[in-house]
Design an enzyme around this catalytic site. Sequence first.
Site, PDB file in Angstrom:
ATOM      1  N   ARG A  63       0.847  -1.193   0.000  1.00 24.02           N
ATOM      2  CA  ARG A  63       0.000   0.000   0.000  1.00 24.02           C
ATOM      3  C   ARG A  63       0.884   1.245   0.000  1.00 24.02           C
ATOM      4  O   ARG A  63       0.946   1.999   0.960  1.00 24.02           O
ATOM      5  CB  ARG A  63      -0.902  -0.027   1.233  1.00 24.02           C
ATOM      6  CG  ARG A  63      -1.945   1.064   1.284  1.00 24.02           C
ATOM      7  CD  ARG A  63      -2.818   0.880   2.524  1.00 24.02           C
ATOM      8  NE  ARG A  63      -1.993   0.798   3.728  1.00 24.02           N
ATOM      9  CZ  ARG A  63      -2.445   0.465   4.932  1.00 24.02           C
ATOM     10  NH1 ARG A  63      -3.711   0.147   5.089  1.00 24.02           N
ATOM     11  NH2 ARG A  63      -1.630   0.424   5.978  1.00 24.02           N
ATOM     12  N   GLU A 105      -4.366  -2.175  -2.123  1.00 22.68           N
ATOM     13  CA  GLU A 105      -4.861  -2.707  -0.856  1.00 22.68           C
ATOM     14  C   GLU A 105      -5.176  -4.190  -1.033  1.00 22.68           C
ATOM     15  O   GLU A 105      -5.540  -4.634  -2.127  1.00 22.68           O
ATOM     16  CB  GLU A 105      -6.134  -1.965  -0.436  1.00 22.68           C
ATOM     17  CG  GLU A 105      -5.974  -0.459  -0.268  1.00 22.68           C
ATOM     18  CD  GLU A 105      -5.552  -0.094   1.132  1.00 22.68           C
ATOM     19  OE1 GLU A 105      -5.436  -1.006   1.967  1.00 22.68           O
ATOM     20  OE2 GLU A 105      -5.339   1.107   1.386  1.00 22.68           O
ATOM     21  N   PHE A 106      -5.094  -4.934   0.068  1.00 25.48           N
ATOM     22  CA  PHE A 106      -5.432  -6.358  -0.009  1.00 25.48           C
ATOM     23  C   PHE A 106      -6.903  -6.570  -0.353  1.00 25.48           C
ATOM     24  O   PHE A 106      -7.275  -7.633  -0.864  1.00 25.48           O
ATOM     25  CB  PHE A 106      -5.107  -7.049   1.314  1.00 25.48           C
ATOM     26  CG  PHE A 106      -3.649  -7.013   1.678  1.00 25.48           C
ATOM     27  CD1 PHE A 106      -2.674  -7.084   0.702  1.00 25.48           C
ATOM     28  CD2 PHE A 106      -3.243  -6.923   3.005  1.00 25.48           C
ATOM     29  CE1 PHE A 106      -1.322  -7.053   1.020  1.00 25.48           C
ATOM     30  CE2 PHE A 106      -1.899  -6.886   3.345  1.00 25.48           C
ATOM     31  CZ  PHE A 106      -0.939  -6.950   2.351  1.00 25.48           C
ATOM     32  N   HIS A 212      12.088 -20.088   9.877  1.00 26.43           N
ATOM     33  CA  HIS A 212      13.440 -19.798   9.383  1.00 26.43           C
ATOM     34  C   HIS A 212      14.518 -20.548  10.156  1.00 26.43           C
ATOM     35  O   HIS A 212      15.618 -20.748   9.650  1.00 26.43           O
ATOM     36  CB  HIS A 212      13.710 -18.294   9.423  1.00 26.43           C
ATOM     37  CG  HIS A 212      13.889 -17.730  10.795  1.00 26.43           C
ATOM     38  ND1 HIS A 212      12.839 -17.310  11.568  1.00 26.43           N
ATOM     39  CD2 HIS A 212      15.008 -17.519  11.536  1.00 26.43           C
ATOM     40  CE1 HIS A 212      13.302 -16.866  12.725  1.00 26.43           C
ATOM     41  NE2 HIS A 212      14.606 -16.978  12.733  1.00 26.43           N
ATOM     42  N   LYS A 216      18.618 -22.883   9.033  1.00 24.62           N
ATOM     43  CA  LYS A 216      19.962 -22.628   9.534  1.00 24.62           C
ATOM     44  C   LYS A 216      20.839 -23.859   9.359  1.00 24.62           C
ATOM     45  O   LYS A 216      20.425 -24.992   9.614  1.00 24.62           O
ATOM     46  CB  LYS A 216      19.906 -22.223  11.011  1.00 24.62           C
ATOM     47  CG  LYS A 216      19.281 -20.848  11.240  1.00 24.62           C
ATOM     48  CD  LYS A 216      19.311 -20.473  12.717  1.00 24.62           C
ATOM     49  CE  LYS A 216      18.709 -19.095  12.929  1.00 24.62           C
ATOM     50  NZ  LYS A 216      19.561 -18.027  12.370  1.00 24.62           N
ATOM     51  N   GLU A 250      17.603 -14.431  24.222  1.00 29.95           N
ATOM     52  CA  GLU A 250      17.880 -13.186  23.509  1.00 29.95           C
ATOM     53  C   GLU A 250      18.277 -12.109  24.498  1.00 29.95           C
ATOM     54  O   GLU A 250      17.757 -12.065  25.615  1.00 29.95           O
ATOM     55  CB  GLU A 250      16.643 -12.737  22.728  1.00 29.95           C
ATOM     56  CG  GLU A 250      16.196 -13.705  21.658  1.00 29.95           C
ATOM     57  CD  GLU A 250      14.960 -13.209  20.923  1.00 29.95           C
ATOM     58  OE1 GLU A 250      15.120 -12.559  19.880  1.00 29.95           O
ATOM     59  OE2 GLU A 250      13.845 -13.465  21.399  1.00 29.95           O
ATOM     60  N   ASP A 269       5.457 -17.501  20.544  1.00 30.64           N
ATOM     61  CA  ASP A 269       6.375 -16.919  19.571  1.00 30.64           C
ATOM     62  C   ASP A 269       7.543 -17.839  19.255  1.00 30.64           C
ATOM     63  O   ASP A 269       8.039 -17.858  18.124  1.00 30.64           O
ATOM     64  CB  ASP A 269       6.890 -15.580  20.088  1.00 30.64           C
ATOM     65  CG  ASP A 269       7.681 -14.804  19.040  1.00 30.64           C
ATOM     66  OD1 ASP A 269       7.260 -14.807  17.870  1.00 30.64           O
ATOM     67  OD2 ASP A 269       8.710 -14.203  19.398  1.00 30.64           O
ATOM     68  N   HIS A 274       9.912 -22.881  16.886  1.00 29.55           N
ATOM     69  CA  HIS A 274      11.358 -23.116  16.852  1.00 29.55           C
ATOM     70  C   HIS A 274      11.797 -24.241  17.782  1.00 29.55           C
ATOM     71  O   HIS A 274      12.499 -25.170  17.382  1.00 29.55           O
ATOM     72  CB  HIS A 274      12.117 -21.844  17.241  1.00 29.55           C
ATOM     73  CG  HIS A 274      11.854 -20.677  16.349  1.00 29.55           C
ATOM     74  ND1 HIS A 274      11.505 -20.798  15.027  1.00 29.55           N
ATOM     75  CD2 HIS A 274      11.894 -19.332  16.593  1.00 29.55           C
ATOM     76  CE1 HIS A 274      11.346 -19.600  14.496  1.00 29.55           C
ATOM     77  NE2 HIS A 274      11.564 -18.700  15.421  1.00 29.55           N
ATOM     78  N   LYS A 372      13.542 -13.027  26.618  1.00 32.23           N
ATOM     79  CA  LYS A 372      14.131 -11.780  26.134  1.00 32.23           C
ATOM     80  C   LYS A 372      14.796 -11.053  27.287  1.00 32.23           C
ATOM     81  O   LYS A 372      14.505 -11.295  28.458  1.00 32.23           O
ATOM     82  CB  LYS A 372      13.052 -10.899  25.504  1.00 32.23           C
ATOM     83  CG  LYS A 372      12.487 -11.469  24.203  1.00 32.23           C
ATOM     84  CD  LYS A 372      11.548 -10.493  23.543  1.00 32.23           C
ATOM     85  CE  LYS A 372      11.073 -11.031  22.197  1.00 32.23           C
ATOM     86  NZ  LYS A 372      12.178 -11.176  21.219  1.00 32.23           N
TER      87      LYS A 372
END
EC number: 1.1.1.49
Length: 520
Positions: A63, A105-106, A212, A216, A250, A269, A274, A372
């Site tokens: 957009r 726009e979607f 992702h 690795k 992290e 998350d 993961h 975190k």
Amino acid sequence: MTKTPNPLRDPRDKRLPRVAGPCVLVLFGVTGDLSRKKLLPAIYDLANRGLLPPGFSLVGFARRDWDHQDFRQIAYESVKEHARTPFREDVWTHLSEGMHFVPGEFSDPGAFDALAMAVKELDESRGTGGNYAFYLSIPPKFFPQVVEQLQRSGLADAADEAPERRDGDGGSRPWRRVVVEKPFGHDLQSAKELNDTVHRVFPEESIFRIDHYLGKETVQNILALRFANTMFEPIWNRSYVDHVQITMAEDIGIGGRAGYYDGIGAARDVIQNHLLQLLALTAMEEPTSFSAEAVREEKAKILSSVRVPGPLDLCTARGQYAAGWQGGVKVNGYLEEDGIPRDSRTETYAAVKLQIDSRRWAGVPFYLRTGKRLSRRVTEVALVFQQAPHQPFSQTDTEELGSNALVMRVQPDEGITVRFGSKVPGTSMEIRDVNMDFAYGESFTESSPEAYERLLIDVLIGDPPLFPRQEEVELSWKILDPIEEHWAERGELDQYKSGGYGPDSADELMARDGRAWRRL
């Protein structure tokens, strides 16, 4: 006997060239951080390594009131700042010629009609053969709109394309693929609904769910370590392993992700995807081959055997980072971050103890933790072995001796460490722990490709072993949902200082079993 090719082999191996065929990659959400910092640089790196075809084309959809040149300039800046490989003007010039932008726009059918026209023009001008991959780097709430528009505009249907044009898979029919970024829902029910939405338009073999971490090199090396070496398999079981620790720590806070992170939390998350994938790769049985189906089947068997021990109060811990010092800098607590409600109950640290009901792993606890604002950034899988049944040494000889351990480091110092006892030089019999290290950076001259390089080329080639299928996603939610429900009812949340090691409840979880976390 014909050997099955190993799809996990490095794509640069000349014996197994993995160059994508003619295709268009349509990138939705091209203005986001993921696109600018990871996807666009990874596409350039693939081109720089000669893994993209001459006519490869990239279409950005967002957009923004941009033209093609605006998009190319944004991509240029992203590549210059974040690409892994050296910048080469000739590579960039050729790649940028195939970059186009479609604003919209979607919810706008006209924008998708314009997108359909743009990719068909690329088929004619650049010979992309009607092969399209759609990368949804957008929030999941927009998935239904986008996939329905792809269906309405005919972009998702390859049936009407010329049947004789060959793609990079060696097939005779054009292909359509969709790439979905995590999170794959926020619980089991939403994951099923999301899957139904995408499945209404794309068949399962055309859906690539991106995690992702699975791209690795060091994660893939877990399989190589286990199944290419005879020295580890005999001790990779309950007879020798005391417990397993899987950690993703992290040292940063949530940054600018408040809108996404609050209400999601550390467990959804990181643990659901993961860490449970790392658990599956660590605990799975040897697959019959390294085909996508064989690897996925063994991972699914393990995930279906995972049991959350009870009561949940004794096998889980959660916390939220408070203000503190990180690298000599004063930092805010989670509740002080911009965009976070002051009464938020979202955890930034989560730990859980799991059991696997199988002959190999019965009685061996798997401890998973993520957080975190911890003391340092590290992701690792550690197998901690049982103490020797008999040690013919005095207690003072071995007072500094711990348990043997095999540690697979995923980031940042990729490699493997073996910890074992050795005699200290001198006249007395004194034994201490020592480490034997293998580091990727020291053992191989070539640098490891970024995870998104590997995953993107797999999408374009149509090679799915590193992508979790829907069964794995649902099994992971079946493990996590009871824990999330328990936390929602209990509501307790421990505070921990930024720059530390996490909440006290996490240490208590281990102490109850007579164990301790590996030091970060």
